[in-house]
Design a protein around this motif. Structure first.
Motif: not given
Length: 860
Positions: A117-130, A166-177
């Motif tokens: 049940q591990k989900i990936t999108v274009n090879g990237k791991k899905v870390s949360q589902i909202l 990162q969401e509030f300050t409009k930074q680019a994500s540093t995560s590979n997820n």
């Protein structure tokens, strides 16, 4: 799109200049061409018959007229790019009428869901589902995807995973997820649905579960409950096998025949989400879980020494009852357009009672018994853990200027009350026999507080500086008191000083940092550096003596991150981190720990911190036209200094352990995966090939001599999926693992083993109203020694019939061949360990499922 049923025939994404190439089958008649872009009106046209390549020329899209506030824009595009988010229109993908969200996700391009049940999108791991931007019970989303009806979902939004800052300050994500957000169709966002399941079978196996959910605009109330004795410790209602997921061919656990032990569990959960007033969001979750686990284990362990070896064989039996309550709240409030506050407390309480019987014998390389031990211990423990995080975000008037502040705390209290009865006999050497009949009480307290201040100042429109200060304060204490039994009055009132101790650990850290980030065309680049200033105070009181040791550390650290978007379907990621870990109190205090009669552990006051470099890079690509997806990932960690164990064995086989530092150790990972989906009429073919390779160099000390262990692990896998419309689904998968370790300065020069895991899942939805499912697996593990069986088959099957619109009856058989087992081999730098635990065996179960739903559909 097909004009008959609006299903998607083909889709693509244009490049930055608007150029695109759309490939579809020849002969398509009355196809509907739809084009959409953010901030533009949708374009639609009909192509009567497609028999050859055509040039569509320049298609001009009309901008929204911002003055016409009452114009309603309806978008039916199957896929859209909105800045850093890919958005799928759920209605564009054909599903069975009763399909859940998991079935919807499997239809989306680039999305894969494996057996675990591990989900990936274009090879990237899905870390949360909202769901509507909020967690649905758990952030991992398993409850949501298996229980929410797909018909509720309007959009599936996929974006890079970001922190709140990162969401509030409009930074680019540093995560590979990545993160997935499911938005509920507003037309159906009022009503309720649920399902109830009950089952009973042979060997007194049972399962029951309930899931109820009520929606009304911003309010969502959901309830779940489950009770079973088939190792389903969480909440899962698989479409074909119900809660059998606790013992199926589910990835890693399949190699050892499922999860060890037999667990009975009961679970109640409540989730509440609402917006009480404007610009506010509340999410509240509560769990209660009760479980009882019986575990029987036998283990054979070969310990490697510079000369010779030790062979230990042990058997244990344990039983544990536990009750756990967990409450967490997420509260977010937008005070103004520029100020936001987040508050997230959580509290968990746990009470457990366990009993353990243990027997162990150890022989030397000449097959001579050197020691034996047996014990019967009981323990009662209570644990309370309170966590909280408070975040404040301020957006200044100047574009790009932000201020953030956060405070987090973690306070835990753990009390243990144990009865220890053990006898250890040393057949060789001079160590005296050890007899214990004791009452032990232990209090562990931990308080940790973390504060962070961060300021962002724009330098140009595309770059900015950020300044931050992070502080950490941690205080722990461990107070253990041991009382021997008085043979005269049979009371535990004789204080045992050698097995009683008190130690505490205080740490204060300040880490000022300066960072820089910029966005240049397709490149997002960020870097930060700082120095951690740490003061550690270690204290112990043992055998009426006080030991204090204070340590000061000044350790540089930093991070560089780069994300290059080659195109909307290809990206390159690189990250470097300079990191460290400081030794704990028990690692540096020269105070003996005698809890285990066979092991004495003493700290090393001269121990240095672990300092290491971490580097990872990855490339991912998804071709929207061909359906091909692949990624390549490489990461490595290199230690300038690493904290390792240092052990010596005396003539009695007793282990005298401490800690030391080594240099030049490393681990490397190279991973890649390729997948492709081909759709032809009612047939869908999906291929997936993966390859993972690890290479590690580990060092340590045994009998005062330095050893090295070079470990190589190769893990290729191949999967295939075939679907025939909505009638048949076949998924075979093969996984091979090769482990090899080469030793230097040990009695064994090398050792290796291989595992083969083959699994095929087949689900038939024909004839109508019938579902027939099979889950068959074969597992082989080479070189397992002694009485442990090397291979086994695990075959689970089920057949169900839909009695009416709401009722489904089912018969399922777990472990049809009655061959399930749990035998495994683990190879480490100092030992080869074979073990086996008890597992679920064959049973037959009859279940009845009742589904209901009532949505007040908005016709407007």
């Amino acid at each position: 799109m097909n004009s008959k049923d609006s299903s998607v025939e083909a889709y693509t994404i244009s490049d930055k200049n608007g150029l695109f190439k759309l490939e579809t089958k020849s002969g398509l008649q009355n196809g509907i061409l739809k084009i959409s872009a953010e901030d533009y009106l949708e374009f639609s046209d009909t192509i009567e018959k497609l028999t050859h390549n055509i040039d569509l020329g320049v298609i001009r899209l009309m901008k929204y007229d911002v003055e016409l506030d009452e114009v309603i824009i309806k978008n039916e595009a199957p896929i859209r790019i909105k800045k850093d988010t890919i958005e799928f229109n759920a209605s564009s993908f054909k599903l069975r009428p009763d399909a859940n969200v998991e079935a919807l996700l499997k239809e989306l391009p680039g999305v894969t869901i494996d057996a675990e049940q591990k989900i990936t999108v274009n090879g990237k791991k899905v870390s949360q589902i909202l769901v509507n931007g909020k967690p649905f019970f758990d952030a991992d989303g398993k409850i949501a995807i298996q229980n929410l009806p797909a018909e509720l979902i309007k959009k599936v939004q996929v974006s890079d995973a970001k922190t709140k800052e990162q969401e509030f300050t409009k930074q680019a994500s540093t995560s590979n997820n990545v993160s997935i957000n499911l938005t509920i169709d507003k037309k159906k966002n009022k009503g309720f649905f649920g399902k109830l399941l009950g089952g009973y079978g042979s060997s007194e196996r049972y399962e029951s579960s309930a899931f109820l959910s009520y929606f009304k605009d911003k309010r969502r109330i959901s309830f779940l409950a489950s009770s079973n004795n088939i190792n389903a410790s969480g909440f899962s209602m698989n479409e074909v096998f119900d809660s059998m997921g606790g013992g199926r061919n589910d990835g890693l656990s399949a190699a050892s025949g499922g999860r060890g032990g037999i667990t009975k569990s009961n679970l109640i959960g409540l989730s509440y989400s609402d917006e009480w007033f404007k610009e506010e969001s509340t999410d509240l979750n509560y769990y209660f879980k009760n479980s009882n686990t019986d575990n029987t284990n036998r283990t054979s362990e070969l310990t490697l020494l510079p000369t010779g070896s030790l062979l230990s064989k042990s058997a244990s039996k344990s039983n544990q009852d536990s009750d756990r309550h967990n409450v967490n709240l997420n509260f977010e409030y937008k005070l103004s357009p520029s100020i936001r506050v987040f508050f997230g407390p959580a509290i968990e309480t746990r009470k457990a009672i366990s009993a353990n019987t243990f027997d162990r014998k150890t022989w030397d390389e000449n097959n001579q018994l050197i020691n034996s031990s047996n014990s019967f211990n009981t323990t009662e423990s209570t644990n309370t853990d309170f966590r909280n995080n408070l975040r404040f975000f301020l957006n200044a008037k100047k574009e790009g200027r932000y201020f953030t502040a956060s405070f987090e705390n973690d306070n835990s209290r753990n009390d243990l009350d144990s009865r220890v009865n053990s006898l250890t006999i040393f057949a060789q050497g001079t160590s005296p026999d050890d007899l214990r009949n004791q009452h032990v009480t232990q209090k562990n307290n931990r308080d940790k507080y973390t504060g962070r201040l961060e300021y962002f100042e724009p330098v140009t429109n595309l770059s900015r500086l950020n300044f931050s200060v992070i502080t950490n304060y941690e205080k722990t204490s461990d107070d253990k008191k041991t009382f021997d039994r008085n043979d005269q009055d049979m009371e535990y009132d004789v204080f045992n000083e050698s097995l009683s101790n008190f130690n505490s650990f205080n740490s204060f850290e300040v880490n000022p940092k300066i960072g820089f980030s910029t966005s240049i065309n397709k490149l997002d680049l960020s870097a930060s550096t700082g120095t951690s200033v740490i003061r550690n105070e270690n204290h112990a009181f043992y055998l009426k003596e006080t030991t204090d040791l204070n340590k000061n550390y000044f350790i540089p650290n930093g991070t560089i991150s780069a994300n290059y978007s080659i195109s909307q379907s290809q990206s390159l990621l690189m990250m470097y981190e300079r990191k460290f870990t400081v030794p704990t109190g028990n690692q540096v205090l020269a105070v003996a720990n005698l809890d285990n009669p066979l092991v004495v552990v003493t700290g090393n006051p001269n121990l240095k911190p672990s300092t290491f470099h971490f580097l990872q890079t990855g490339f991912s690509s998804y071709n929207f036209q061909s359906g091909a997806n692949y990624f390549i990932h490489f990461s490595t960690t290199y230690f300038d200094s690493q904290i390792v164990g240092s052990s010596a064995y005396n003539s009695s086989g007793k282990q005298i352990s401490s800690f030391d530092n080594v240099e030049g150790t490393y681990d490397m990972l190279l991973a890649g995966e390729w997948s492709k989906t081909i759709k032809k009429d009612v047939n869908t073919f999906a291929l997936r090939f993966s390859m993972y390779a690890n290479y590690n160099l580990n060092k340590g000390f045994t009998n005062n001599e330095l050893y090295e262990a070079k470990a190589f692990r190769l893990n290729p896998g191949f999967g295939f999926t075939y679907e025939y419309g909505e009638l048949l689904n076949i998924q075979p998968y093969y996984n091979f693992t090769y482990n090899d370790i080469r030793y230097n300065n040990t009695s064994l020069s090398s050792t290796s083993n291989t595992t083969h895991n083959f699994n095929i899942q087949m689900t038939s939805f024909w004839p109508k109203s019938w579902v027939f499912g099979n889950d068959f697996g074969y597992n082989y593990n080479s070189n397992i020694s002694g009485p442990y069986k090397k291979d086994f088959y695990l075959w689970n099957t089920s057949i169900s019939y839909k009695l009416a619109k709401q009722f489904t009856c089912k018969v399922k058989v777990y472990d049809l061949l009655n061959q399930n087992q749990s035998a495994s081999r683990m190879i480490t730098s100092t030992a080869v360990i074979d073990s086996e635990t008890n597992v679920l065996k064959r049973y037959v179960m009859f279940t009845l499922l009742y589904k209901f739903k009532n949505f007040e559909t908005d016709k407007g």
